[in-house]
Design an enzyme around this catalytic site. Sequence first.
Site, mmCIF file in Angstrom:
data_model
loop_
_atom_site.group_PDB
_atom_site.id
_atom_site.type_symbol
_atom_site.label_atom_id
_atom_site.label_comp_id
_atom_site.label_asym_id
_atom_site.label_seq_id
_atom_site.Cartn_x
_atom_site.Cartn_y
_atom_site.Cartn_z
ATOM 1 N N LYS A 1 0.830 -1.212 0.000
ATOM 2 C CA LYS A 1 0.000 0.000 0.000
ATOM 3 C C LYS A 1 0.864 1.263 0.000
ATOM 4 C CE LYS A 1 -3.129 3.039 0.662
ATOM 5 N NZ LYS A 1 -4.213 3.338 -0.243
ATOM 6 N N CYS B 1 -3.860 10.891 1.018
ATOM 7 C CA CYS B 1 -3.092 9.658 0.781
ATOM 8 C C CYS B 1 -1.665 9.966 0.363
ATOM 9 C CB CYS B 1 -3.803 8.841 -0.289
ATOM 10 S SG CYS B 1 -5.564 8.702 0.039
HETATM 11 N N1 SAJ Z 1 -1.562 14.731 -8.922
HETATM 12 C C1 SAJ Z 1 -0.678 15.464 -9.676
HETATM 13 N N2 SAJ Z 1 -0.245 14.933 -10.859
HETATM 14 C C2 SAJ Z 1 -0.677 13.715 -11.308
HETATM 15 C C3 SAJ Z 1 -1.575 12.979 -10.528
HETATM 16 C C4 SAJ Z 1 -2.003 13.520 -9.331
HETATM 17 O O1 SAJ Z 1 -0.263 16.559 -9.296
HETATM 18 O O2 SAJ Z 1 -0.247 13.304 -12.392
HETATM 19 C C5 SAJ Z 1 -2.042 15.256 -7.633
HETATM 20 C C6 SAJ Z 1 -3.547 15.447 -7.586
HETATM 21 O O3 SAJ Z 1 -3.915 16.666 -8.149
HETATM 22 C C7 SAJ Z 1 -3.803 15.365 -6.099
HETATM 23 C C8 SAJ Z 1 -2.767 14.370 -5.610
HETATM 24 O O4 SAJ Z 1 -1.785 14.297 -6.632
HETATM 25 O O5 SAJ Z 1 -3.577 16.601 -5.479
HETATM 26 C C9 SAJ Z 1 -3.312 12.979 -5.344
HETATM 27 O O6 SAJ Z 1 -4.238 12.603 -6.348
HETATM 28 P P1 SAJ Z 1 -4.299 11.132 -6.970
HETATM 29 O O7 SAJ Z 1 -5.351 11.133 -7.978
HETATM 30 O O8 SAJ Z 1 -2.940 10.714 -7.407
HETATM 31 O O9 SAJ Z 1 -4.616 10.185 -5.774
HETATM 32 P P2 SAJ Z 1 -5.668 10.131 -4.551
HETATM 33 O O10 SAJ Z 1 -4.972 10.717 -3.364
HETATM 34 O O11 SAJ Z 1 -6.971 10.697 -4.908
HETATM 35 O O12 SAJ Z 1 -5.819 8.544 -4.389
HETATM 36 C C10 SAJ Z 1 -4.652 7.748 -4.227
HETATM 37 C C11 SAJ Z 1 -4.710 6.573 -5.217
HETATM 38 N N3 SAJ Z 1 -3.432 5.904 -5.221
HETATM 39 C C12 SAJ Z 1 -2.781 5.599 -6.387
HETATM 40 O O13 SAJ Z 1 -3.220 5.890 -7.466
HETATM 41 C C13 SAJ Z 1 -1.495 4.857 -6.263
HETATM 42 C C14 SAJ Z 1 -5.834 5.603 -4.821
HETATM 43 O O14 SAJ Z 1 -5.807 4.452 -5.631
HETATM 44 C C15 SAJ Z 1 -5.697 5.207 -3.341
HETATM 45 O O15 SAJ Z 1 -6.749 4.351 -2.933
HETATM 46 C C16 SAJ Z 1 -5.746 6.453 -2.513
HETATM 47 O O16 SAJ Z 1 -4.623 7.280 -2.885
HETATM 48 C C17 SAJ Z 1 -5.645 6.072 -1.044
HETATM 49 O O17 SAJ Z 1 -6.688 6.034 -0.375
HETATM 50 O O18 SAJ Z 1 -4.543 5.743 -0.586
#
Ligand code: SAJ
Length: 431
Positions: free
Chosen positions: A211, A265
């Site tokens: 995780k 997360c």
């Molecule tokens: N972000 C960027 N650039 C990107 C992708 C995301 O700047 O290319 C930013 C987003 O804007 C946001 C942050 O990162 O601020 C997190 O967003 P996210 O879409 O990457 O993830 P979360 O936090 O919504 O959900 C994550 C997911 N983990 C992964 O994809 C590895 C989800 O599957 C998990 O279940 C969740 O964390 C969790 O609960 O841990």
Amino acid sequence: MTDKNKITIFGLGHIGLPTASLFADKGFNVKGIARDDEKLRLISKGISPIDEPGLSELVKITVENGHFTVSYDEVEAVSSSNIMIIIVPTPMDEQNRADLTAVKEASKTISQGLKKGDLVVVESTVPQGTCDNIVIPILEESGLKAGEDFSVAYTPERAIPNNTIYEMTHNARVIGGYDERSADRASELYKHITVGDVIKVKNLITAETVKLIENTYRDANIALSNEIAMICEELGVDAIEAIKVANYHPRVNLHIPGPGVGGHCLAIDPYFIVETAKGKGMQAPLISTARIINEGMPQHVIKLISDTLAEVGQEIKGSTIGLLGVAYKGNVADARETPAKDLINILKEKGAHVYATDPYTPKEGIRALGAEPVDMGQVLNCDCVVLVTDHDEYRDIKPEMVKSPIFICTRPILNPEDFEKSGIIFRGIGR
Ligand code: SAJ
């Protein structure tokens, strides 16, 4: 389904509530526990307090058919169940360490009602070793022995907000058990709610590690992208174009730069690995640096704002700054750990008047972050507009809608040339 399959779920948040209603929908009798009376009251009426596609319907159906109830008597709920699932929050404390209070409290309550033959599953994100070193010793205060008398498994939640139900029912499930039997029992359980693969790993700590790796990988990847973007800005290279094309390489998958990494997360979980590493006398410099870069992005946005205002003879002090979006990412209302928070704080410290709009985050949420909620038209009329969140609604913003001379776009969802042609000073992260 036998009468033995009674589940008590600790935590009815973004993951606990969908999990509870999915099991209830499969015929399990589920009791939900939460420390928020208003939340329990709503759920007991079949109303979901969480906005997530498909969730309201599931909660309504399962509460109405009696398979999903809430419980105010935690020990009684445990005593009358044979499966307990812990999905409580694990926030970070001031020292960037996991606050395991809720996990410990749930474990303690379970230990008071634990019986021979029970299965305890942990889903909360935790530092490596938490199940073995913290949860199991508390459960064994019951006088029962893990493995001999009851089973323990760890299966991390991995569903993405705004697509939680789909991902919970389709993503692969990772399961680590205290022993073989624990892993087998948890695997059988979760096969009821997912059509995805159920992957058993060696033990509890491996599943905890999986995780943390996932979110840490994503955080470090975004940090790399943010660093490259900032270098490209100095070079006059369009980082968005460069990253997009680099990603055509079959073994490159760089993420998208942005104003910072928010949510509950990615902004937190890497610290759990750092914490565990420190416990072993290690520093985890790469993971720590990625956090420093991503946490520094709001400051970089401030620099973009101040440099651009200077081009028109203005400064942040006394200017009106309008934010498009405060949620931590596109198409969600959630503003936890949002980069908008730091942005608003710094802008206000520097004497700006900060306005914000968001099609998802309610006005109280915007106010709580320190900005004045206004409509989109008013934001587009400020001295400087800053697009913070990549909500789909903002992809359709046309230059003629923008009355401000400056548009800072922290997400690559608009075409700079369109705005520049209209005489608007357009700056973006990495461009
Ligand atoms: N972000 C960027 N650039 C990107 C992708 C995301 O700047 O290319 C930013 C987003 O804007 C946001 C942050 O990162 O601020 C997190 O967003 P996210 O879409 O990457 O993830 P979360 O936090 O919504 O959900 C994550 C997911 N983990 C992964 O994809 C590895 C989800 O599957 C998990 O279940 C969740 O964390 C969790 O609960 O841990």
